[in-house]
Design a protein around this motif. Structure first.
Motif, PDB file in Angstrom:
ATOM      1  N   GLU A 116       2.323   2.231  -6.027  1.00  0.00           N
ATOM      2  CA  GLU A 116       1.071   2.163  -5.291  1.00  0.00           C
ATOM      3  C   GLU A 116       0.682   0.704  -5.045  1.00  0.00           C
ATOM      4  O   GLU A 116       0.878  -0.157  -5.899  1.00  0.00           O
TER       5      GLU A 116
ATOM      6  N   ARG B 239       1.144  -1.135  -8.653  1.00  0.00           N
ATOM      7  CA  ARG B 239       1.262  -0.445  -9.935  1.00  0.00           C
ATOM      8  C   ARG B 239       2.289   0.673  -9.822  1.00  0.00           C
ATOM      9  O   ARG B 239       2.587   1.156  -8.724  1.00  0.00           O
TER      10      ARG B 239
ATOM     11  N   SER C 157      -2.483  -1.908  -3.932  1.00  0.00           N
ATOM     12  CA  SER C 157      -3.945  -1.956  -3.935  1.00  0.00           C
ATOM     13  C   SER C 157      -4.467  -2.421  -2.582  1.00  0.00           C
ATOM     14  O   SER C 157      -3.880  -3.275  -1.914  1.00  0.00           O
TER      15      SER C 157
ATOM     16  N   TRP D 170      -6.034   2.678  -3.810  1.00  0.00           N
ATOM     17  CA  TRP D 170      -4.586   2.563  -3.961  1.00  0.00           C
ATOM     18  C   TRP D 170      -3.898   3.483  -2.966  1.00  0.00           C
ATOM     19  O   TRP D 170      -4.304   4.633  -2.784  1.00  0.00           O
TER      20      TRP D 170
END
Length: 322
Positions: free
Chosen positions: A242, A286, A244, A255
């Protein structure tokens, strides 16, 4: 875990099991440790108060010399973002306090920095559930916000990743997965490396080094480099990454999920859709930030020659924009 150590070293492995299901970390921490985290609440959960289980089920052993400890807990603390963040202090201070009290209680027969191993929270709920929930925050806090141990905050600490070992049809509930063998293999391998000094063992899984993004107009491409790769990277899913996005006029971060494009020996490329209109690309990527991020042992990133170890969940800053 004990059996695997015995099979390796051929010496007796003594394990004391002191546990109580469904309990939060403050119950296993002394008032000294909780005071370091400014714990002032006397809230009881199921009739237990802070330090109850430390007093009754840990303190009685501190005059008994030990080699180390292993820990598997966190579900009862996965209730809010605030508690996830506080857990980082709870966990590190509890480990320091246990070590000191065992060192003093055994007249220095137990090492002041004895090895401490833990299992990162396993998966819970439905496989690949889009809801992040609070488990990822506890997993992150268990590592002191570093993503991997040992580190400066958690020295001589080792861990087993279990977020890819979900069991949604478990008759005991998905929070109690039935597969304990992979947990044992991962924890004992890490223990042999950190607690017993066998540095030749591979046990970490691939760890992220850097992330570079390139704006392709229609999409955004990210290149993520990894270290601690044994043999090469293996992938069983295209999902889990993901990017941001940040509101230009505020601090709200959202996200967006990407799709794995290529898997090379030590890096991957991931395609992301553009951030919503008016939002800017954020500062981080992430991975595996879900309660249950993938089908059983089929997450996106693994490595290992004789046993595949998953990459732990992580957040990595974007190092370069092209």
């Amino acid at each position: 875990y004990g059996r695997d150590l015995y099979d390796t070293y051929k010496v007796p492995i003594g394990l004391i099991s002191s546990d109580w299901g469904g309990t939060s970390i403050d119950k296993w921490s002394s008032h000294d440790a909780l005071g370091k985290c400014k714990q002032t609440s006397n809230e009881a959960r199921a009739g237990l108060y802070p330090s109850n289980l430390w007093n009754a089920m840990i303190h009685p052993f501190v005059r008994f010399p030990i080699y180390g400890a292993i820990w598997y807990q966190g579900e009862a603390n996965a209730r809010s973002d605030e508690e996830d963040a506080l857990y980082r202090c709870y966990f590190s201070e509890m480990i320091k306090d246990w070590r000191l009290k065992w060192y003093e209680g055994t007249d220095k027969q137990t090492k002041i920095d004895f090895p401490f191993g833990f299992v990162q929270l396993a998966a819970e709920g439905t496989e690949g559930n889009k809801s992040a929930g609070f488990f990822p925050g506890i997993r992150w806090s268990l590592t002191g916000g570093h993503g991997i141990v040992p580190n400066d905050l958690l020295p001589n600490v080792f861990m087993a990743v279990a977020m890819d070992l979900g069991d949604p049809t478990s008759p005991h509930g998905s929070v109690h997965p039935r597969d304990k063998q992979d947990v044992a293999i991962r924890l004992s391998r890490a223990g042999r490396a950190i607690a017993y000094g066998d540095t030749s063992l591979y046990y970490t899984g691939p760890l992220p080094v850097s992330a570079t993004i390139t704006d392709l107009r229609e999409t955004i491409s990210a290149k993520i480099m990894y270290r601690n790769v044994e043999d090469k990277l293996y992938s069983f899913s295209k999902y889990g990454f993901e990017l941001s996005c940040k509101e230009r006029t505020g601090n709200t971060v959202s996200w967006i999920e990407g799709t794995l494009d290529t898997v090379m020996n030590d890096y991957v490329t991931v395609s992301f859709p553009r951030c919503p209109a008016g939002d800017a690309v954020g500062e981080e990527i992430r991975y595996a930030w879900r309660q249950d991020p993938c089908v059983f042992k089929k997450c996106a990133i693994y490595s290992g020659s004789d046993y595949l170890f998953p990459s732990p969940p992580y957040i990595i800053p974007i190092h370069e924009r092209v």
